[in-house]
Design a protein around this motif. Structure first.
Motif, PDB file in Angstrom:
ATOM      1  N   THR A  93      -1.494 -82.039  44.150  1.00  0.00           N
ATOM      2  CA  THR A  93      -2.473 -82.145  45.164  1.00  0.00           C
ATOM      3  C   THR A  93      -2.871 -83.539  45.445  1.00  0.00           C
ATOM      4  O   THR A  93      -3.171 -83.835  46.540  1.00  0.00           O
ATOM      5  N   ASN A 126      -2.958 -88.302  45.124  1.00  0.00           N
ATOM      6  CA  ASN A 126      -1.940 -89.114  44.792  1.00  0.00           C
ATOM      7  C   ASN A 126      -2.108 -89.804  43.544  1.00  0.00           C
ATOM      8  O   ASN A 126      -1.209 -90.610  43.083  1.00  0.00           O
ATOM      9  N   ASN A 165       6.007 -85.624  47.701  1.00  0.00           N
ATOM     10  CA  ASN A 165       6.513 -86.679  48.952  1.00  0.00           C
ATOM     11  C   ASN A 165       7.616 -87.522  48.713  1.00  0.00           C
ATOM     12  O   ASN A 165       8.142 -87.567  49.675  1.00  0.00           O
ATOM     13  N   ASP A 173      -1.598 -86.717  62.780  1.00  0.00           N
ATOM     14  CA  ASP A 173      -2.359 -86.180  61.564  1.00  0.00           C
ATOM     15  C   ASP A 173      -4.053 -85.889  61.782  1.00  0.00           C
ATOM     16  O   ASP A 173      -4.493 -86.372  62.914  1.00  0.00           O
ATOM     17  N   GLY A 212      -8.452 -83.749  57.356  1.00  0.00           N
ATOM     18  CA  GLY A 212      -8.757 -82.579  56.495  1.00  0.00           C
ATOM     19  C   GLY A 212     -10.349 -82.443  56.448  1.00  0.00           C
ATOM     20  O   GLY A 212     -11.191 -82.807  57.098  1.00  0.00           O
ATOM     21  N   ASN A 262      -6.759 -86.534  51.135  1.00  0.00           N
ATOM     22  CA  ASN A 262      -5.761 -85.350  50.686  1.00  0.00           C
ATOM     23  C   ASN A 262      -6.368 -84.738  49.607  1.00  0.00           C
ATOM     24  O   ASN A 262      -7.227 -85.216  48.804  1.00  0.00           O
ATOM     25  N   GLY A 263      -6.547 -83.449  49.387  1.00  0.00           N
ATOM     26  CA  GLY A 263      -6.832 -82.705  48.242  1.00  0.00           C
ATOM     27  C   GLY A 263      -8.632 -82.356  48.593  1.00  0.00           C
ATOM     28  O   GLY A 263      -9.123 -82.027  47.528  1.00  0.00           O
ATOM     29  N   TYR A 264      -9.177 -82.726  49.520  1.00  0.00           N
ATOM     30  CA  TYR A 264     -10.574 -82.557  49.550  1.00  0.00           C
ATOM     31  C   TYR A 264     -11.064 -81.155  49.651  1.00  0.00           C
ATOM     32  O   TYR A 264     -12.346 -81.208  49.378  1.00  0.00           O
ATOM     33  N   SER A 265     -10.434 -80.066  49.996  1.00  0.00           N
ATOM     34  CA  SER A 265     -10.947 -78.660  49.712  1.00  0.00           C
ATOM     35  C   SER A 265     -11.006 -78.552  48.237  1.00  0.00           C
ATOM     36  O   SER A 265     -12.019 -77.890  47.983  1.00  0.00           O
ATOM     37  N   THR A 276       0.742 -88.261  50.414  1.00  0.00           N
ATOM     38  CA  THR A 276      -0.315 -87.552  51.301  1.00  0.00           C
ATOM     39  C   THR A 276      -0.412 -86.347  50.772  1.00  0.00           C
ATOM     40  O   THR A 276      -0.471 -85.897  49.208  1.00  0.00           O
ATOM     41  N   GLY A 277      -0.460 -85.012  51.587  1.00  0.00           N
ATOM     42  CA  GLY A 277      -0.717 -83.623  50.941  1.00  0.00           C
ATOM     43  C   GLY A 277       0.637 -83.222  50.165  1.00  0.00           C
ATOM     44  O   GLY A 277       1.693 -83.537  50.661  1.00  0.00           O
ATOM     45  N   GLY A 278       0.464 -82.736  49.171  1.00  0.00           N
ATOM     46  CA  GLY A 278       1.554 -82.430  48.169  1.00  0.00           C
ATOM     47  C   GLY A 278       1.676 -83.410  47.183  1.00  0.00           C
ATOM     48  O   GLY A 278       2.660 -83.225  46.044  1.00  0.00           O
TER      49      GLY A 278
END
Length: 344
Positions: free
Chosen positions: A294, A296, A253, A63, A66, A190-193, A246-248
């Protein structure tokens, strides 16, 4: 031309690379386990399994972190992003009941800044210590023209092992099982974009006071590493399945470890957003459904277990500093993964 070109003329500084290796050697050595036969310096690192497992299954994971990297570089904070990198890999292999054994990293940049690289790799070594796995090797790549000045990329690779009889595949999950969520330290990695888009959208001041620190502190909290307490827990009161959020997010998840014919009912009221998620939702006017798929939302890891084991498991976790709460249950339900998960 009176003098021949060198590799340094082309933008690659071998001396800088050697300086990084020299400075990280003691950090890496602290992560070694007795099974490590050779570490940095060889073409391949050696790790011995003999005598530790009767019927081992190897579990691997890879992994990155991101676009949290972009925020780390913007803030010039490089000391904890390595913890994130390790956490994203070791928490994943943990889901199948595996103990992380060793870790390798890949650090790539256009021009190697020794202090930055050492700071990042020190974080990786810290993450390995927290998870009990050995930082057994890695690669530092200096690639001119591939990255803008000051930027770098990271990838991590982890190998773990579990006795075949203890491998978690989801086949033990059944209707009536309870979903116990363990708190996260923040957005993790996760979700940092979307986070960065929200920051830009409201022109947020990352230095503004937030909780006991700043908004930047809240957003850069390193990902919680759940390995040691969860492995210890599984020795005493095994769960039917585990899931790393995580992502999702919560939506995508947990269902990954649930067999066909079963679904999830997640109680939206149990998803009490910690302050950093409240800020993100309000600043970005993010809908609940988008938050759930997006981020957690304050739950970084989940256990699916028999309802009779919930109270004792929560007490066990609390005694080791991990807060948890029931967020839903497993139910009989067919359909696509999206149809199988209901949050209301």
């Amino acid at each position: 031309m009176t003098q021949g070109l060198t590799y340094r003329d082309a933008g690659v500084d071998i001396d800088a690379g050697e300086a990084v290796v020299d400075r990280i050697k003691p950090l890496v050595a602290r992560t070694f386990r007795k099974e490590v036969l050779s570490g940095l310096g060889g073409f391949g690192a050696l790790f011995e399994l003999a005598g530790r497992y009767r019927d081992p299954v190897l579990v691997s994971g890879t992994d990155g972190v991101g676009t949290k990297l972009k925020l780390a570089q913007q803030l010039n904070r490089h000391d904890s992003i390595g913890i994130d990198l390790v956490a994203m890999c070791v928490n994943d292999v943990l889901v199948q009941g595996a103990e992380p054994l060793f870790f390798l990293d890949y650090f790539a940049t256009g021009k190697l800044q020794v202090d930055t690289a050492v700071s990042v790799i020190a974080g990786i070594a810290k993450g390995c210590e927290l998870s009990g796995c050995a930082l057994i090797g890695g690669e530092t790549a200096e690639m001119p023209d591939m990255y803008p000045p000051g930027e770098y990329d990271l990838a991590g690779f982890c190998v773990g092992a579990v006795e075949k009889a203890n491998l978690l595949t989801g086949d033990r999950v059944q209707a009536g099982d309870v979903i116990l969520g363990i708190e996260s330290s923040g957005p993790h990695s996760n979700g940092y974009s979307l986070i960065r888009r929200i920051i830009k959208h409201v022109d947020a001041d990352l230095a503004m006071p937030f909780g006991s620190g700043s908004l930047a502190d809240a957003l850069m909290q390193p990902t919680t590493i759940y390995v040691k307490p969860i492995l210890a827990l599984m020795q005493e009161r095994p769960a039917h399945a585990l899931a790393h959020i995580t992502g999702g997010g919560l939506k995508e998840n947990i269902i990954r470890v649930v067999p066909d014919g079963l679904g999830l009912d997640i109680d939206a009221a149990s998803l009490k957003l910690p302050p950093v998620f409240q800020w993100l939702q309000e600043a970005g006017a993010v809908a609940d459904a988008e938050m759930w798929r997006t981020f957690n939302c304050g739950i970084g890891f989940t256990l699916l277990l028999d309802a009779n084991d919930v109270t004792s498991t929560q007490a066990w976790l609390q005694a080791r500093g991990l807060a948890s709460r029931v967020i839903g249950e497993v139910v009989a339900r067919d359909g696509t993964d999206d149809e199988r998960v209901r949050i209301d």
